[in-house]
Design a protein around this motif. Structure first.
Motif, PDB file in Angstrom:
ATOM      1  N   UNK A 202       0.874  -1.157   0.333  1.00 37.10           N
ATOM      2  CA  UNK A 202      -0.348  -0.058   0.300  1.00 37.10           C
ATOM      3  C   UNK A 202       0.780   1.323  -0.020  1.00 37.10           C
ATOM      4  N   UNK A 203       0.176   2.074  -0.793  1.00 34.23           N
ATOM      5  CA  UNK A 203       1.193   4.026  -0.363  1.00 34.23           C
ATOM      6  C   UNK A 203       0.371   4.651   0.329  1.00 34.23           C
ATOM      7  N   UNK A 208      -3.583  11.070   4.268  1.00 36.13           N
ATOM      8  CA  UNK A 208      -4.154   9.632   4.724  1.00 36.13           C
ATOM      9  C   UNK A 208      -4.396   9.315   3.831  1.00 36.13           C
ATOM     10  N   UNK A 209      -4.637   9.334   2.767  1.00 35.66           N
ATOM     11  CA  UNK A 209      -5.189   8.523   1.204  1.00 35.66           C
ATOM     12  C   UNK A 209      -4.095   7.523   1.177  1.00 35.66           C
ATOM     13  N   UNK A 245      -7.579  -5.600   2.857  1.00 34.28           N
ATOM     14  CA  UNK A 245      -8.383  -4.640   3.487  1.00 34.28           C
ATOM     15  C   UNK A 245      -7.632  -4.358   4.907  1.00 34.28           C
ATOM     16  N   UNK A 246      -7.040  -5.107   5.211  1.00 34.21           N
ATOM     17  CA  UNK A 246      -5.801  -5.678   6.492  1.00 34.21           C
ATOM     18  C   UNK A 246      -4.949  -4.918   6.503  1.00 34.21           C
ATOM     19  N   UNK A 247      -3.773  -4.618   5.358  1.00 36.53           N
ATOM     20  CA  UNK A 247      -2.501  -3.871   4.958  1.00 36.53           C
ATOM     21  C   UNK A 247      -3.563  -2.514   4.828  1.00 36.53           C
ATOM     22  N   UNK A 248      -4.419  -1.732   4.488  1.00 34.07           N
ATOM     23  CA  UNK A 248      -4.459  -0.885   4.369  1.00 34.07           C
ATOM     24  C   UNK A 248      -4.605  -0.070   5.945  1.00 34.07           C
ATOM     25  N   UNK A 249      -5.428  -1.515   6.939  1.00 32.41           N
ATOM     26  CA  UNK A 249      -5.779  -0.458   8.546  1.00 32.41           C
ATOM     27  C   UNK A 249      -4.081  -0.558   9.174  1.00 32.41           C
ATOM     28  N   UNK A 305       7.127  13.178  -2.555  1.00 32.02           N
ATOM     29  CA  UNK A 305       7.062  15.037  -2.507  1.00 32.02           C
ATOM     30  C   UNK A 305       5.373  15.345  -2.686  1.00 32.02           C
ATOM     31  N   UNK A 306       4.739  14.400  -2.048  1.00 25.76           N
ATOM     32  CA  UNK A 306       3.385  14.745  -1.647  1.00 25.76           C
ATOM     33  C   UNK A 306       2.657  15.003  -2.927  1.00 25.76           C
ATOM     34  N   UNK A 307       2.294  14.048  -3.991  1.00 30.86           N
ATOM     35  CA  UNK A 307       1.448  14.477  -5.439  1.00 30.86           C
ATOM     36  C   UNK A 307       0.350  13.034  -5.178  1.00 30.86           C
ATOM     37  N   UNK A 308      -0.736  13.721  -5.760  1.00 41.69           N
ATOM     38  CA  UNK A 308      -1.800  12.815  -5.618  1.00 41.69           C
ATOM     39  C   UNK A 308      -1.389  11.220  -5.978  1.00 41.69           C
ATOM     40  N   UNK A 309      -1.981  10.625  -5.504  1.00 38.02           N
ATOM     41  CA  UNK A 309      -2.516   9.161  -4.915  1.00 38.02           C
ATOM     42  C   UNK A 309      -3.569   8.627  -5.922  1.00 38.02           C
TER      43      UNK A 309
END
Ligand code: ADP
Ligand code: MG
Length: 390
Positions: A202-203, A208-209, A245-249, A305-309
């Motif tokens: 995950x990224x 928090x996105x 889902x577990x990884x996102x959590x 860099x704080x770019x869109x994901x």
């Protein structure tokens, strides 16, 4: 955000990496594609990332002057090496944005803290670690519950590629193995009946996105990742969703920023068990470079860099074969020429070599990804390559 094409004092923004291995090299490729400059710090002057970076600092990870220089040159800093001292990241964070944060890396570096984090997350996700006990003293050995044997004893720190582990069947073997490891802090895990192994990357951005990549199915040989297969049906769909889902959590609960990989076991009874995490891109995610519209390294650059994901999409089925140094030797142990032209004649072959000048047995020299329209085509191509590579 640090924008592509932005100049600071007349120069493109420079992104820093602590660690110069192949993961750092592929981060550098992704950063440079967006027009960033890069600075790499590594003790090895021939490091794979150092040799292609705009700037290279040859120094120990704890060298205070070198860390200051890294912070002076880089607008933001990431890491590619799991065992980079967390204090070095904390030190850098006083001067520059650092992702992932030292606190998250410190948890991932210590199996005791890592498992405690997984156990907390399991209360929500239902995906628990293997039954385990912490072993830090002779008294802990005596208290080990009988049902943890047979088990695997793992050092809490500095293990990788199956190193720092011992399989133990009896209390006697456990005690001998623990003493053999120098009596350092360890965990003993129950030996589980595995049906398959998989991992999820995950990224997660500063806001928090979070986006999840497809589930990777992994085959290990001799404790080292050997093959990763990613296509529809590689893992039963319900398990794949549960692992994502577990990884996102796990990432959310750490307040994680950056790219995180979590490894899972699927047991013979169909249950999903969480094994360990890496606070960085992962060997099992290399296929994303050739088979997805954003690679794990693109995502690492974007989170730093704080770019869109945007949610990445896998556009091709993929099988990745790790290329270990063993390939550079024949059966008698004499150096041999690997038949790359024959391999590259196969359709959908993407060869990545890390620029390491010395091949050694068990050393990761590169990887080879096959992409294709479906699972059958990539399997056929990977089998043909395996036959050529021998
Ligand atoms: P490393 O840091 O070396 O990757 P892992 O914890 O992932 O350490 O263990 C390496 C491999 O050993 C796993 O990929 C898996 O094949 C096997 N293994 C680890 N723990 C267990 C377990 N509890 N039960 C069965 N097999 C295991
Ligand atoms: Mg592992």
């Amino acid at each position: 955000p640090l924008l592509p094409g932005q100049l600071i004092d007349g120069r493109p923004v420079m992104l820093g990496v602590l660690g110069g291995g192949q993961l750092g090299r592929m981060f550098v490729h992704a950063a440079q594609a967006l027009g960033y400059e890069t600075v790499v710090l590594d003790p090895d002057r021939h490091s794979p990332a150092g040799r292609i970076s705009h700037h290279f600092i040859e120094a120990d990870y704890r060298d205070a002057d070198a860390l200051r220089e890294l912070a002076a040159r880089a607008a933001a800093i990431t890491t590619e090496f799991e065992n980079v001292p967390a204090e070095a990241l904390a030190e850098l964070a006083r001067a520059r944005p650092v992702a992932p944060a030292a606190g998250a890396v410190a948890i991932a570096q210590d199996r005791i803290r890592e498992k405690a984090h997984f156990a907390r997350c399991a209360e929500r996700s239902g995906v628990a670690p293997a039954p385990y006990a912490v072993i830090e003293s002779e008294a802990d050995l005596a208290d080990v519950p009988a049902d943890l044997l047979p088990g695997i004893l793992k050092t809490a720190r500095l293990g990788y590629d199956g190193k720092g582990q011992a399989r133990v069947a009896t209390r006697g073997e456990l005690a001998a193995a623990w003493r053999g490891m120098g009596g350092v802090a360890c965990v003993l895990e129950q030996l589980l009946p595995l049906a398959l192994e998989c991992s999820v990357i995950v990224a997660r951005g500063r806001d928090g996105q979070v986006v999840a990549l497809p589930v990777q199915r992994n085959l290990h040989r001799g404790g080292i990742l050997s093959v990763t297969e990613v296509y529809e049906g590689n893992v039963p769909r319900a398990l794949a969703s549960q692992a994502q889902a577990a990884t996102v959590d796990i990432a959310n609960q750490l307040g994680y920023v950056g790219v995180l990989c979590v490894e899972y076991f699927v047991l013979q009874d169909g249950r999903l068990v969480v094994n360990e995490m890496a606070p960085r891109p992962h060997n099992s995610g290399h296929y994303t470079v050739d088979a997805c519209d954003a690679s794990q390294f693109d995502l690492q650059v974007r989170t730093l860099a704080g770019l869109p994901l945007p949610q990445p999409r896998q556009h091709s089925a993929a099988i990745m074969l790790n290329l270990l140094g063993d390939l550079w030797f024949d059966a008698a142990g004499a150096p041999r020429t690997v038949p790359w032209p024959d391999v590259l004649a196969l359709p959908g072959a993407h060869l990545h070599l890390y620029g390491k000048t010395e091949a050694r047995r068990g050393r990761k020299m590169g990887h080879l990804t096959f992409t294709g329209p479906d699972a059958a085509s990539v399997r056929e191509r990977a089998l043909a390559a395996a036959a050529l590579l021998g």
